[in-house]
Scaffold this motif. Sequence first.
Motif, mmCIF file in Angstrom:
data_model
loop_
_atom_site.group_PDB
_atom_site.id
_atom_site.type_symbol
_atom_site.label_atom_id
_atom_site.label_comp_id
_atom_site.label_asym_id
_atom_site.label_seq_id
_atom_site.Cartn_x
_atom_site.Cartn_y
_atom_site.Cartn_z
ATOM 1 N N HIS A 148 51.113 20.196 41.211
ATOM 2 C CA HIS A 148 49.797 20.816 41.233
ATOM 3 C C HIS A 148 49.169 20.702 39.846
ATOM 4 O O HIS A 148 49.862 20.838 38.827
ATOM 5 C CB HIS A 148 49.876 22.299 41.588
ATOM 6 C CG HIS A 148 50.013 22.589 43.043
ATOM 7 N ND1 HIS A 148 51.043 22.114 43.818
ATOM 8 C CD2 HIS A 148 49.225 23.347 43.882
ATOM 9 C CE1 HIS A 148 50.901 22.554 45.058
ATOM 10 N NE2 HIS A 148 49.818 23.305 45.123
ATOM 11 N N GLY A 152 44.560 22.918 42.020
ATOM 12 C CA GLY A 152 45.414 23.409 43.096
ATOM 13 C C GLY A 152 46.064 24.734 42.770
ATOM 14 O O GLY A 152 46.111 25.649 43.610
ATOM 15 N N ALA A 155 43.417 27.565 42.704
ATOM 16 C CA ALA A 155 42.958 27.832 44.061
ATOM 17 C C ALA A 155 44.029 28.566 44.859
ATOM 18 O O ALA A 155 43.715 29.429 45.687
ATOM 19 C CB ALA A 155 42.581 26.523 44.751
ATOM 20 N N ALA A 156 45.299 28.229 44.621
ATOM 21 C CA ALA A 156 46.389 28.903 45.330
ATOM 22 C C ALA A 156 46.492 30.368 44.926
ATOM 23 O O ALA A 156 46.721 31.248 45.771
ATOM 24 C CB ALA A 156 47.703 28.182 45.060
ATOM 25 N N GLY A 159 43.684 32.065 46.460
ATOM 26 C CA GLY A 159 43.945 32.135 47.887
ATOM 27 C C GLY A 159 44.838 33.301 48.262
ATOM 28 O O GLY A 159 44.736 33.842 49.367
ATOM 29 N N PRO A 164 38.312 31.873 48.864
ATOM 30 C CA PRO A 164 38.261 30.417 48.977
ATOM 31 C C PRO A 164 37.530 29.783 47.795
ATOM 32 O O PRO A 164 36.531 30.324 47.312
ATOM 33 C CB PRO A 164 37.468 30.200 50.272
ATOM 34 C CG PRO A 164 36.529 31.365 50.308
ATOM 35 C CD PRO A 164 37.286 32.533 49.694
ATOM 36 N N PHE A 181 43.832 18.836 48.044
ATOM 37 C CA PHE A 181 44.479 20.143 48.109
ATOM 38 C C PHE A 181 43.707 21.137 48.975
ATOM 39 O O PHE A 181 44.321 21.927 49.700
ATOM 40 C CB PHE A 181 44.640 20.725 46.698
ATOM 41 C CG PHE A 181 45.810 20.181 45.944
ATOM 42 C CD1 PHE A 181 47.054 20.790 46.013
ATOM 43 C CD2 PHE A 181 45.688 19.033 45.171
ATOM 44 C CE1 PHE A 181 48.141 20.278 45.334
ATOM 45 C CE2 PHE A 181 46.774 18.510 44.486
ATOM 46 C CZ PHE A 181 48.008 19.133 44.565
ATOM 47 N N LEU A 182 42.395 21.104 48.881
ATOM 48 C CA LEU A 182 41.582 22.168 49.473
ATOM 49 C C LEU A 182 40.864 21.749 50.738
ATOM 50 O O LEU A 182 40.307 22.597 51.433
ATOM 51 C CB LEU A 182 40.557 22.670 48.444
ATOM 52 C CG LEU A 182 41.120 23.013 47.055
ATOM 53 C CD1 LEU A 182 40.015 23.539 46.153
ATOM 54 C CD2 LEU A 182 42.263 24.003 47.152
ATOM 55 N N TYR A 229 43.104 28.413 50.011
ATOM 56 C CA TYR A 229 44.288 27.564 49.899
ATOM 57 C C TYR A 229 45.505 28.464 49.720
ATOM 58 O O TYR A 229 45.590 29.222 48.752
ATOM 59 C CB TYR A 229 44.144 26.616 48.717
ATOM 60 C CG TYR A 229 45.358 25.763 48.445
ATOM 61 C CD1 TYR A 229 45.962 25.030 49.458
ATOM 62 C CD2 TYR A 229 45.889 25.683 47.159
ATOM 63 C CE1 TYR A 229 47.071 24.234 49.207
ATOM 64 C CE2 TYR A 229 46.996 24.884 46.893
ATOM 65 C CZ TYR A 229 47.581 24.172 47.924
ATOM 66 O OH TYR A 229 48.682 23.386 47.673
ATOM 67 N N ARG A 230 46.453 28.390 50.669
ATOM 68 C CA ARG A 230 47.588 29.307 50.664
ATOM 69 C C ARG A 230 48.895 28.546 50.890
ATOM 70 O O ARG A 230 49.339 28.398 52.037
ATOM 71 C CB ARG A 230 47.425 30.364 51.754
ATOM 72 C CG ARG A 230 46.307 31.384 51.500
ATOM 73 C CD ARG A 230 46.319 32.412 52.614
ATOM 74 N NE ARG A 230 45.455 33.547 52.335
ATOM 75 C CZ ARG A 230 44.453 33.930 53.110
ATOM 76 N NH1 ARG A 230 44.168 33.250 54.217
ATOM 77 N NH2 ARG A 230 43.732 34.982 52.816
#
Length: 294
Positions: A148, A152, A155-156, A159, A164, A181-182, A229-230
């Motif tokens: 990542h 990423g 965003a994780a 998430g 978002p 990634f998203l 993103y999870r």
Amino acid sequence: MKPVRRDEGRQVVNVYVSVDMEGISGIVHGEMMMPGEREYDRGQRLMTGDANAAVEGLVQAGASFVLVNDSHGPMRNLLIEDLHPAAHLISGSGDAKEYCQLEGADSRAFDAAVFIGYHAMARTPGAIHPHTIAGAAVAELRINGRPHGETGLNAAVLGSFGIPVVLVTGDSTTCAEARAFLGDQIETVAVKEACGRNAAICRPPSATRPEITEAAARALRRAADIQPYRPERPWRLEVDFLTMQQCDRAARVAGVERTGPVTIAIPGDDPWQQYRVLWAAIRAALYEPASWLG
């Protein structure tokens, strides 16, 4: 959007904006990115301009509160005297920030997030200054075995709060990474195409900033259709450092496990706290002791 909150009868829409520098319109070289370099003041103006373009689009789409985090290097780059009047700015030393590029993301319920001026992850060819958090220390960062970058990873973490990321701007490699990634449902604006680490085919701010404004407005209006993103939890969060000495220092931080000569893991089931420990470990890795301690 998420369940509507109301303040004196008005819908409240909160947006979090993280602004980096390498992916800003027209920025191509390290001399534009760090204090003391001859073109740094120019880089600051360009960075502030792209941030303002995003804030304007968010306001047009109904944002009530926009929190902007200065997320590059010294984290005191954005020129508040020139910043959009709707923005609230987090500015200050990275040493004072427990949560690095996501400082303040837990300060209220945010409906969406936007990443402006982001760059590609470490080891990405054909990108402007690709790295992950700290290029002088981090060789690779992984969540659940997948490399990542900052897009990423951040965003994780967002998430995990249900936020978002709806827009990413940067060079063309960064936009491709963001979609990988998203998902293709997010908005991206590629402001330049890298020719190498320090050169790019650039479009002028007069062209890119209207696109950023329009993309930000579209993205916020479509926020309900964009999933956070999870990655699967609990995360296996790992970092490979460039040297064993850096890993030595990082491994002394509470909450870190050393798993190899240059590798650490940060266990847990709370991404927000794992991220805090990660940033503390990287700061420790970057610390160079006095020569008589080395």
